[in-house]
Write a protein that holds these residues in place. Structure first.
Motif, mmCIF file in Angstrom:
data_model
loop_
_atom_site.group_PDB
_atom_site.id
_atom_site.type_symbol
_atom_site.label_atom_id
_atom_site.label_comp_id
_atom_site.label_asym_id
_atom_site.label_seq_id
_atom_site.Cartn_x
_atom_site.Cartn_y
_atom_site.Cartn_z
ATOM 1 N N THR A 156 0.827 -1.209 0.000
ATOM 2 C CA THR A 156 0.000 0.000 0.000
ATOM 3 C C THR A 156 0.857 1.254 0.000
ATOM 4 O OG1 THR A 156 -0.121 -0.064 2.426
ATOM 5 C CG2 THR A 156 -1.884 -1.143 1.207
ATOM 6 N N GLU A 157 2.087 1.141 -0.471
ATOM 7 C CA GLU A 157 2.984 2.286 -0.504
ATOM 8 C C GLU A 157 3.707 2.367 -1.831
ATOM 9 O OE1 GLU A 157 5.284 3.489 3.202
ATOM 10 O OE2 GLU A 157 4.928 1.373 3.578
ATOM 11 N N ALA A 158 3.702 3.567 -2.414
ATOM 12 C CA ALA A 158 4.422 3.788 -3.660
ATOM 13 C C ALA A 158 5.020 5.185 -3.646
ATOM 14 C CB ALA A 158 3.498 3.616 -4.861
ATOM 15 N N LEU A 159 6.166 5.313 -4.262
ATOM 16 C CA LEU A 159 6.862 6.597 -4.358
ATOM 17 C C LEU A 159 6.833 7.065 -5.806
ATOM 18 C CD1 LEU A 159 10.220 7.634 -2.771
ATOM 19 C CD2 LEU A 159 9.991 7.723 -5.251
ATOM 20 N N VAL A 160 6.617 8.369 -5.991
ATOM 21 C CA VAL A 160 6.616 8.975 -7.322
ATOM 22 C C VAL A 160 7.608 10.127 -7.325
ATOM 23 C CG1 VAL A 160 5.276 10.268 -9.026
ATOM 24 C CG2 VAL A 160 4.244 8.328 -7.850
ATOM 25 N N ALA A 161 8.530 10.121 -8.275
ATOM 26 C CA ALA A 161 9.480 11.219 -8.455
ATOM 27 C C ALA A 161 9.484 11.602 -9.931
ATOM 28 C CB ALA A 161 10.882 10.810 -8.005
ATOM 29 N N ALA A 162 9.489 12.917 -10.201
ATOM 30 C CA ALA A 162 9.406 13.349 -11.600
ATOM 31 C C ALA A 162 10.187 14.639 -11.813
ATOM 32 C CB ALA A 162 7.947 13.551 -12.005
ATOM 33 N N ALA A 192 -0.383 19.134 -7.566
ATOM 34 C CA ALA A 192 -0.050 17.862 -8.217
ATOM 35 C C ALA A 192 0.020 16.740 -7.200
ATOM 36 C CB ALA A 192 1.290 18.006 -8.946
ATOM 37 N N GLU A 193 0.653 16.983 -6.059
ATOM 38 C CA GLU A 193 0.741 15.949 -5.027
ATOM 39 C C GLU A 193 -0.646 15.586 -4.502
ATOM 40 O OE1 GLU A 193 2.922 15.043 -0.728
ATOM 41 O OE2 GLU A 193 3.380 16.875 -1.861
ATOM 42 N N ARG A 194 -1.486 16.603 -4.274
ATOM 43 C CA ARG A 194 -2.836 16.353 -3.756
ATOM 44 C C ARG A 194 -3.651 15.532 -4.755
ATOM 45 N NH1 ARG A 194 -7.348 18.774 -4.837
ATOM 46 N NH2 ARG A 194 -6.293 20.550 -5.815
ATOM 47 N N ARG A 195 -3.561 15.877 -6.030
ATOM 48 C CA ARG A 195 -4.332 15.156 -7.046
ATOM 49 C C ARG A 195 -3.863 13.709 -7.175
ATOM 50 N NH1 ARG A 195 -5.496 18.885 -12.282
ATOM 51 N NH2 ARG A 195 -6.267 16.836 -12.948
ATOM 52 N N LEU A 196 -2.559 13.489 -7.119
ATOM 53 C CA LEU A 196 -2.048 12.125 -7.234
ATOM 54 C C LEU A 196 -2.466 11.280 -6.035
ATOM 55 C CD1 LEU A 196 1.566 12.612 -8.650
ATOM 56 C CD2 LEU A 196 -0.459 11.780 -9.844
ATOM 57 N N ARG A 197 -2.415 11.860 -4.844
ATOM 58 C CA ARG A 197 -2.805 11.104 -3.643
ATOM 59 C C ARG A 197 -4.292 10.769 -3.664
ATOM 60 N NH1 ARG A 197 0.528 11.125 0.933
ATOM 61 N NH2 ARG A 197 2.507 12.247 0.689
ATOM 62 N N GLU A 198 -5.104 11.695 -4.161
ATOM 63 C CA GLU A 198 -6.538 11.439 -4.232
ATOM 64 C C GLU A 198 -6.856 10.391 -5.298
ATOM 65 O OE1 GLU A 198 -8.345 15.203 -4.938
ATOM 66 O OE2 GLU A 198 -8.149 15.893 -2.855
ATOM 67 N N ARG A 199 -6.166 10.466 -6.400
ATOM 68 C CA ARG A 199 -6.422 9.528 -7.511
ATOM 69 C C ARG A 199 -5.878 8.139 -7.218
ATOM 70 N NH1 ARG A 199 -7.980 6.603 -10.594
ATOM 71 N NH2 ARG A 199 -8.119 6.653 -12.865
ATOM 72 N N PHE A 200 -4.708 8.088 -6.581
ATOM 73 C CA PHE A 200 -4.054 6.811 -6.277
ATOM 74 C C PHE A 200 -3.666 6.806 -4.792
ATOM 75 C CE2 PHE A 200 -2.903 8.112 -10.610
ATOM 76 C CZ PHE A 200 -3.496 7.096 -11.338
ATOM 77 N N SER A 258 2.328 7.310 -1.471
ATOM 78 C CA SER A 258 2.583 7.907 -0.159
ATOM 79 C C SER A 258 3.570 9.065 -0.208
ATOM 80 C CB SER A 258 3.103 6.835 0.809
ATOM 81 O OG SER A 258 4.256 6.192 0.283
ATOM 82 N N ARG A 259 4.411 9.096 -1.260
ATOM 83 C CA ARG A 259 5.404 10.159 -1.366
ATOM 84 C C ARG A 259 5.489 10.632 -2.805
ATOM 85 N NH1 ARG A 259 7.209 6.254 1.984
ATOM 86 N NH2 ARG A 259 7.774 6.876 4.107
ATOM 87 N N VAL A 260 5.524 11.976 -2.971
ATOM 88 C CA VAL A 260 5.626 12.589 -4.293
ATOM 89 C C VAL A 260 6.744 13.618 -4.247
ATOM 90 C CG1 VAL A 260 4.456 13.928 -6.085
ATOM 91 C CG2 VAL A 260 3.158 12.254 -4.735
ATOM 92 N N TYR A 261 7.704 13.479 -5.152
ATOM 93 C CA TYR A 261 8.813 14.417 -5.250
ATOM 94 C C TYR A 261 8.868 14.953 -6.672
ATOM 95 C CZ TYR A 261 10.233 12.042 -0.957
ATOM 96 O OH TYR A 261 10.259 11.501 0.304
#
Length: 327
Positions: A267-273, A293-301, A305-308
């Motif tokens: 239940t944990e994934a990291l996104v960096a872009a 962008a972080e809020r939208r990604l967390r709501e969608r998926f 758990s972490r967005v950079y």
């Protein structure tokens, strides 16, 4: 595999998996003792192989419980990204236990029986134990498959696809091992019946070899799955495409130059872009865009758990494409 649909409620990390593993561990412990006693009484190498199989499964479940407990620890100063990947280390050890404790013993016992023969005893006790074990293993498998079906439905995937790709290796191990256990019980029963009808121990030896090969396959599948997650497995391609699309829908973001995703647990994934923002955007607008962008990604998926996000000029990409690097 389509896991893009947002779940109706966020999953509880490890909650269902712990219950599934506990049920399997309790069932396998009792079955292992019963099989060992029946194997000694009947003189069946297939029954002894099945006892080793159940012992290996019990050890596996204990290791999986350790994995679930340790991986649930929150992030701290020494481990800022959390302990999620630790579950795959213990799950890998569980796959090794299946290989060493079950497959190797079964193969050895099968070869030994074929080479030296065996004296068959009364198979009645073994038949009774196999029948009881089949019921208990079936109940344990039912618990595991119910969890997998529920999670697959929540993410819009079919059962087989979800089981193949799920990063929850604990429940995956339970389902595969219980499925192998049911097949192993049928093989052991076939070996007993063949020996009873022909008076030859060859059938029992062959059944033991088949059980060993079956366990080798399970150990290989589980080991390979955990190895991929330990090395670092990204989110599925479709999810990555949808993440890129979500980022491009955010105002002030012109391009996603590089996208990296990493599964850190079920239940944990990291996104960096690396993101190219509009050149006319102000610092405040870029900060707002990153937050949105972080809020939208967390709501969608919810698993993210972490967005950079790294603001990066698109010069290099334009130059690589043969375009004017200057806007």
């Amino acid at each position: 595999m389509d896991i893009s649909a947002e779940p109706t409620s966020p999953p509880t990390p490890g909650g269902e998996s712990v219950g599934t593993v506990v049920v399997a561990a309790v069932a396998n412990l009792g079955i292992a003792v019963a099989k060992a006693v029946a194997g000694v009484i009947s003189g069946s190498s297939a029954m002894l192989s099945e006892a080793a199989h159940s012992v290996a499964d019990t050890v596996t479940e204990l290791l999986l419980l350790t994995a679930l407990k340790r991986s649930a620890k929150p992030a701290d100063e020494e481990h800022p990204l959390g302990y999620g990947p630790e579950r795959y280390i213990w799950a890998m050890l569980a796959a090794v236990a299946t290989f060493v404790g079950g497959a190797v013993f079964s193969l050895y016992d099968g070869v030994h029986t074929l080479a030296t023969g065996e004296k068959l005893g009364d198979p009645l006790v073994s038949y009774i134990v196999l029948a009881v074990a089949f019921v208990l293993e079936g109940y344990s498998l039912r618990t595991g498959t119910r969890q997998v079906r529920g999670e697959a439905a929540r993410f819009g995937a079919n059962f087989r696809t979800y089981l193949r790709h799920t990063p929850d290796t604990a429940v995956k191990a339970v389902v595969l091992e219980d499925s192998a256990a049911l097949i192993g019980l049928l093989l052991a029963a076939g070996g007993l019946l063949g020996g009873q009808l022909t008076g030859s121990g060859v059938w029992d030896g062959v059944a033991s070899l088949c059980i060993g090969v079956l366990l080798l396959c399970v150990a290989w599948v589980l080991g390979r799955s955990n190895a991929q997650l330990l090395i670092g497995r990204p989110l599925p391609r479709q999810i990555r495409q949808e993440i890129r699309a979500e980022l491009l829908d955010v105002p002030h973001i012109e391009a996603v130059l590089e996208l990296t995703t990493l599964l850190q647990g079920p239940t944990e994934a990291l996104v960096a872009a690396k993101v190219d923002f509009r050149d006319v955007s102000t610092a405040a607008q870029i900060e707002w865009a990153c937050e949105q962008a972080e809020r939208r990604l967390r709501e969608r998926f919810p698993a993210i758990s972490r967005v950079y996000l790294d603001p990066t000029p698109g010069f290099a990409q334009r130059r690589a494409e043969g375009l004017n690097p200057w806007p």
